[in-house]
Each structure stands twice: as structure tokens, then as C-alpha cells.
Design a protein around this motif. Sequence first.
Motif, mmCIF file in Angstrom:
data_model
loop_
_atom_site.group_PDB
_atom_site.id
_atom_site.type_symbol
_atom_site.label_atom_id
_atom_site.label_comp_id
_atom_site.label_asym_id
_atom_site.label_seq_id
_atom_site.Cartn_x
_atom_site.Cartn_y
_atom_site.Cartn_z
ATOM 1 N N PHE A 1 73.252 -39.220 128.324
ATOM 2 C CA PHE A 1 72.070 -38.328 128.034
ATOM 3 C C PHE A 1 71.005 -38.191 128.321
ATOM 4 C CE2 PHE A 1 69.500 -37.967 124.189
ATOM 5 C CZ PHE A 1 70.227 -36.256 124.079
ATOM 6 N N TYR A 2 70.621 -39.378 128.909
ATOM 7 C CA TYR A 2 68.863 -39.154 129.127
ATOM 8 C C TYR A 2 68.419 -38.303 130.268
ATOM 9 C CZ TYR A 2 65.122 -41.339 132.468
ATOM 10 O OH TYR A 2 64.589 -41.559 133.800
ATOM 11 N N GLY B 1 75.816 -30.239 120.619
ATOM 12 C CA GLY B 1 77.390 -30.816 120.422
ATOM 13 C C GLY B 1 78.384 -31.911 120.996
ATOM 14 N N ASN B 2 77.862 -32.173 122.236
ATOM 15 C CA ASN B 2 78.826 -33.069 122.584
ATOM 16 C C ASN B 2 78.385 -34.212 122.519
ATOM 17 O OD1 ASN B 2 81.286 -31.799 124.405
ATOM 18 N ND2 ASN B 2 79.797 -30.860 124.731
ATOM 19 N N TYR B 3 76.687 -35.138 122.091
ATOM 20 C CA TYR B 3 76.932 -36.628 122.073
ATOM 21 C C TYR B 3 76.546 -36.632 120.706
ATOM 22 C CZ TYR B 3 76.044 -35.846 126.942
ATOM 23 O OH TYR B 3 76.352 -35.792 128.685
ATOM 24 N N TRP C 1 72.087 -40.200 119.421
ATOM 25 C CA TRP C 1 72.621 -39.436 120.580
ATOM 26 C C TRP C 1 73.443 -40.377 121.687
ATOM 27 C CZ3 TRP C 1 72.618 -34.058 119.653
ATOM 28 C CH2 TRP C 1 71.577 -34.099 119.205
ATOM 29 N N MET C 2 74.643 -40.158 121.266
ATOM 30 C CA MET C 2 75.484 -41.027 123.128
ATOM 31 C C MET C 2 74.909 -41.569 123.881
ATOM 32 S SD MET C 2 77.575 -41.725 120.512
ATOM 33 C CE MET C 2 76.375 -42.066 119.130
ATOM 34 N N ALA C 3 74.915 -42.410 124.873
ATOM 35 C CA ALA C 3 74.518 -42.305 126.231
ATOM 36 C C ALA C 3 75.247 -42.028 127.180
ATOM 37 C CB ALA C 3 74.449 -44.119 126.332
ATOM 38 N N SER C 4 76.465 -42.108 126.898
ATOM 39 C CA SER C 4 76.860 -40.976 127.928
ATOM 40 C C SER C 4 78.874 -41.074 128.046
ATOM 41 C CB SER C 4 77.230 -41.808 129.323
ATOM 42 O OG SER C 4 77.445 -41.530 130.359
ATOM 43 N N ILE C 5 78.482 -39.943 128.194
ATOM 44 C CA ILE C 5 80.116 -38.930 128.236
ATOM 45 C C ILE C 5 80.873 -39.517 129.985
ATOM 46 C CG2 ILE C 5 81.886 -37.800 127.843
ATOM 47 C CD1 ILE C 5 79.962 -35.707 126.243
ATOM 48 N N THR D 1 78.725 -45.502 123.693
ATOM 49 C CA THR D 1 77.576 -45.316 122.715
ATOM 50 C C THR D 1 77.293 -46.123 122.140
ATOM 51 O OG1 THR D 1 79.716 -46.958 121.226
ATOM 52 C CG2 THR D 1 79.731 -44.824 121.801
ATOM 53 N N MET D 2 76.309 -46.946 123.270
ATOM 54 C CA MET D 2 75.048 -47.668 122.857
ATOM 55 C C MET D 2 74.041 -47.285 122.689
ATOM 56 S SD MET D 2 75.637 -47.141 126.027
ATOM 57 C CE MET D 2 76.782 -49.039 127.206
ATOM 58 N N PHE D 3 72.969 -47.857 122.063
ATOM 59 C CA PHE D 3 72.027 -46.713 122.024
ATOM 60 C C PHE D 3 70.629 -46.691 122.695
ATOM 61 C CE2 PHE D 3 67.258 -47.147 120.158
ATOM 62 C CZ PHE D 3 66.780 -46.028 119.740
ATOM 63 N N ASP D 4 70.398 -45.855 123.273
ATOM 64 C CA ASP D 4 69.385 -45.433 124.675
ATOM 65 C C ASP D 4 67.866 -45.013 124.251
ATOM 66 O OD1 ASP D 4 68.373 -44.940 126.387
ATOM 67 O OD2 ASP D 4 69.454 -43.205 127.419
#
Length: 388
Positions: free
Chosen positions: A164-165, A199-201, A224-228, A235-238
Motif C-alpha cells: 500500500f505504501y 476499493g481493494n485495501y 488500510w491493509m499493508a499489502s496484497i 493486514t498489519m498496520f503500516d
Amino acid sequence: MEITQDPSSLLGAARSDRGFLASASDISNYKRIWARDGVICGLAALMDGNKSLIDTFKSTLETLASHQHELGHIPSNVHFKEDGKSEVSFGGLAGRVDTISWFIIGVCNYASHTGDRDFFKKMLPKIHKGFQLLKAWEFNNNYLIYVPRSGNWADEYITEGHIFYDQVLRLWAMRCVQRLDPTDSRQEEIETITSILEGNYKAGNYENPFHPKAYKSLENKPYWMASINPSGYQTMFDAFGNSIALLLGLGSVRFRESVINYSENLRATLPLNLLPAFWEPIKEGDKDWGLLTDNCKYEFRNHAYEFHNGGTWQMVNGFYGMALAEDFPDTSDNVLKEIRKLNSVEDYGYYENFNSETSAAIGIKYCTWSAAGEILVREYRNGKKLLI
């Protein structure tokens, strides 16, 4: 130059003819022109308004631009030897993806702040080449960059995939260029990427999720989710990714408030009263512990509550404080106060990060982006703004 409680004194001490160094400490690995560190320090220089620091920012950008790879990569860092020759690194165990976006953000903010449009025009071919490479790194033309593990600032952490970052950082870069050189096609792409990220995160009823199976079982979280990645969500907090998203105004007002509420509740539970880089920490015995301990080139530093693994960085909290400055000024002021406390440890040592459990200083002293984080919040509270 004496390093004082004024964080700009540290940026002054870390100046070189070719740009900002990562630290004023006499440590060889930090006496380089780093893309990420240099741009963040440069953004602080623009906000601070010191002409010599702004000139150093321009030198930083010129150094990075002149060492851009023919394919579009922006260096992770550039080291100049005593004979004047340069050594260029594009990353360690994995190449760095976020340097391109930081470079573009830096060029646009410098040009906007100084009014130097000729500099922007000169850099446009390099910007376009960087965007072209980021587009290639989508791999499947899905508007989401795929980032290898260790491919961004969290270079010894476990996030990988469509992080996400890195997505919000590219979005910021695109928005900056659009402000200075607007095109219909770029605006359309910005709107598409924004919609895909929103929509995705996070959990919800998005009609066309990137990973339908993982999205269907995604737990509702207030950030917001960290990554897909192909295996599902991380799902960790970034804190860095979520802070940039707040700065950009991503998502609904209600969801942004949920991110801030989560962040404030988390801050209140920790002795430093600041956000950790990622939360919760990965501990020995956890399923991801092996991924973490093996992901280092020399020595393991990501002990629980330290560095990226739950450590507290003044720089990251600087972006969080900026994002709060206009709508939540009292909270932003509190973040600034706590950043100043950490930067003042050991007679203004400006340490790199801190252990979120013990409050112990971690990493190197006189870390320039620790000073930059303080400047950015301070100047945002004074009403100054970056190009967003």
C-alpha cells in the motif's frame, strides 16, 4: 556546525556539495546521497525556507537524476569516493521501488516552491522514464505496482507484493506532476488508481476486487491493509502508508476518521505516545518470524519493538503529524511535542528510531530525516503546505 534543538541545524551539518547526507555521524554507509532520505530532508528544507538548505535539496535531486539508470531506476544511494568517482546502489538484497516516486515528489515540490519551472522541464524526461518503469512493475497492467520484499524503506521487513505504501507514494507523485503538467490521460489514470486503492485495501463491498478469494474473507479493520500478494492480504498496520493516505485525503471522511481513531488509541497505549512503523510486532514463535530473521544482509536488527518491527520513527510520525495539522491541530501539536522529546534525547542526538516498549534509542545518532520529520510538522502547523 553545532547541532542544537533547532532541527535545521542538523540538516545544515549534513550538507554536502552533492546533496544531503543521511546522517551527520561519521559512519561511511550514511555519508551517501540517499534518494528517500534526501528528498524527505529536502521537503523539510522547502518548508523551513533556509536558502542554503533549499540549494542542497536541488543538488540532491541533480545527483539522483544524473545517476538514473537507463531503464528508469532512481538510485537507492550514490557514494562519492575521494577521487570524485561515484558508486551507485539501486538496493541491497532487492532493488528499491519507492525511490522513483520520492524523486518525482521532490522535483515537483522543489519546482513549485521555488518557481523554477525550467528545472521541472529539464527533469520531465527523467520523470517520464521513472513512471514508465513503475508502469512496467505492475507486471499485469492492473494499476498496482508489485514490490519485492525489501523493495522499499522497510528494507528488512516482511511486506511484499502490492504494498500500500508504494501505491500511495506513486499516486502522490502522479498528482504532483499533474499539478505542474496536466494531461487528460494522467488525470484518468489518477482517478482509476485512486478508485482501485480505495476499493481493494479495506474490507467492504467492492465489486471488482483484485484478489476475490482473499477479499471475500478480509476482516474489517479501521485502517488500510499493508499489502496484497498472491497468498492474500498482509493486514498489519503500516503507519507510513496510512499517514501518506491521510495526507492525500484518500478514502471517505468516515474511514479517514477511523484511521485516526485507531492511530490515537494505539499511541495512547505506548510509552512514547507515537506511532510504531508497523504493528503488531512479530515475535519469536510467530509464523512470520523466520521471514523476518532471514531478511538481513549483515546483522539482524528487527527485534520486536525495534526498527521496522514495531519501532518508533520520528520521521514516520512527522508525516502523520502533517496529515493532522489542518483538521486536528491539537493532536498534531501533541505529535510534534512527542517528536521533539525523542529528538532531544542525549543532548539532541536525533536518533534514527526508538524501541516502542522500552523507549531506548535505536540506530544511529544525528539522523537527518529524524530532524526533517520535526520540521515538517512544525511548518505544517505554521500553515505551510507541500504540493500534494
